[in-house]
Write a protein that holds these residues in place. Structure first.
Motif, PDB file in Angstrom:
ATOM      1  N   ASP A 160       0.827  -1.204   0.000  1.00 34.59           N
ATOM      2  CA  ASP A 160       0.000   0.000   0.000  1.00 34.59           C
ATOM      3  C   ASP A 160       0.864   1.257   0.000  1.00 34.59           C
ATOM      4  OD1 ASP A 160      -2.231   1.677   0.170  1.00 34.59           O
ATOM      5  OD2 ASP A 160      -2.289   1.566   2.366  1.00 34.59           O
ATOM      6  N   ASP A 165       0.962   0.396  -6.464  1.00 32.36           N
ATOM      7  CA  ASP A 165      -0.308   0.922  -5.973  1.00 32.36           C
ATOM      8  C   ASP A 165      -0.588   2.227  -6.719  1.00 32.36           C
ATOM      9  OD1 ASP A 165      -2.567   1.681  -4.629  1.00 32.36           O
ATOM     10  OD2 ASP A 165      -1.573   2.086  -2.722  1.00 32.36           O
ATOM     11  N   ILE A 174      -5.334  -0.627  -2.360  1.00 29.47           N
ATOM     12  CA  ILE A 174      -4.336  -0.929  -3.386  1.00 29.47           C
ATOM     13  C   ILE A 174      -5.059  -1.169  -4.701  1.00 29.47           C
ATOM     14  CG2 ILE A 174      -2.531  -2.531  -4.133  1.00 29.47           C
ATOM     15  CD1 ILE A 174      -1.998  -3.159  -1.193  1.00 29.47           C
ATOM     16  N   ASP A 176      -4.185  -2.020  -8.704  1.00 26.94           N
ATOM     17  CA  ASP A 176      -2.996  -2.462  -9.427  1.00 26.94           C
ATOM     18  C   ASP A 176      -3.359  -3.373 -10.600  1.00 26.94           C
ATOM     19  OD1 ASP A 176      -0.471  -3.122 -10.206  1.00 26.94           O
ATOM     20  OD2 ASP A 176      -0.035  -4.380  -8.492  1.00 26.94           O
TER      21      ASP A 176
END
Length: 217
Positions: A160, A165, A174, A176
């Motif tokens: 995080d 992130d 997060i 991604d």
């Protein structure tokens, strides 16, 4: 008098907050209670695995699964913001994204590493991330941290507020997107078989003999 409410969370769930006469996720203390009060405690399942169908650039996708460990006891997939999707941009030079990408969102995480593993329908040779490679950077493809590839399974690490992130903020969330890659194969130059080469040689010899005969006449 004063009344205090507490919660006990069952395994596989996390407490997400109070509503009613208490709010937030801290201690719920009702002071100087002189009438009926109503307090609700909300919980959410801690989902650490996800299954879906990939979205390749052409043809039908296949079954894929993702799972993770780490990120703290409340870290979980936000199911409304997690899916296998088409790649948002052309792949890096020399690479193909045959299965599209996996776009996921984790919530309730702390700053311990998240170890994500994704199993794709077919073997792959790598994995690439899509997003800002540093805080404030433009969107681009870049390599994930601690990447491991074995057959059709890829694993990597994300934390995080750090690389990978997308919001680059320590906020428990997060985001991604990642996608598996394979090398773009160069089309082979067509070649003739041995028999075709033999026939071509005989034809050339015949043409040469015919030319000599014409000159002799």
């Amino acid at each position: 008098s004063t009344s205090t409410c507490s919660v006990t969370t069952n395994a596989g769930y996390t407490f997400t907050g109070w509503s009613g006469d208490c709010s937030g996720s801290g201690a719920c203390s009702l002071t100087n209670v002189t009438a009926a009060k109503s307090v609700t405690a909300s919980f959410a399942p801690v989902i650490t695995s996800f299954s879906g169908t990939t979205v390749p650039p052409g043809g039908a996708g296949g079954p894929a699964t993702a799972q993770f460990t780490g990120g703290g006891p409340a870290c979980r997939f936000d199911m409304a913001s997690t899916a296998f999707v088409a790649a948002p941009a052309a792949p890096p030079p020399g690479q193909l994204l045959p299965q599209g990408m996996f776009q996921f969102k984790l919530i309730g995480c702390d700053t311990t590493p998240v170890n994500m593993s994704v199993t794709w329908p077919k073997p792959v040779s790598g994995l690439t991330k899509w997003g800002p490679a540093s805080a404030g950077a433009p969107l681009s493809y870049f390599a994930p941290d601690n990447l491991s590839v074995s057959g059709n399974t890829t694993s990597f690490t994300v934390i995080d507020g750090q690389k990978g992130d997308d919001d680059w903020a320590v906020n428990g969330t997060i985001v991604d997107p990642v996608g598996p890659t394979i090398s773009a194969e160069v089309a082979p130059v067509p070649t003739l078989s041995q028999w075709a080469l033999l026939l071509l040689g005989l034809l050339a010899a015949g043409l040469g003999a015919w030319g000599l005969r014409r000159r002799a006449c």
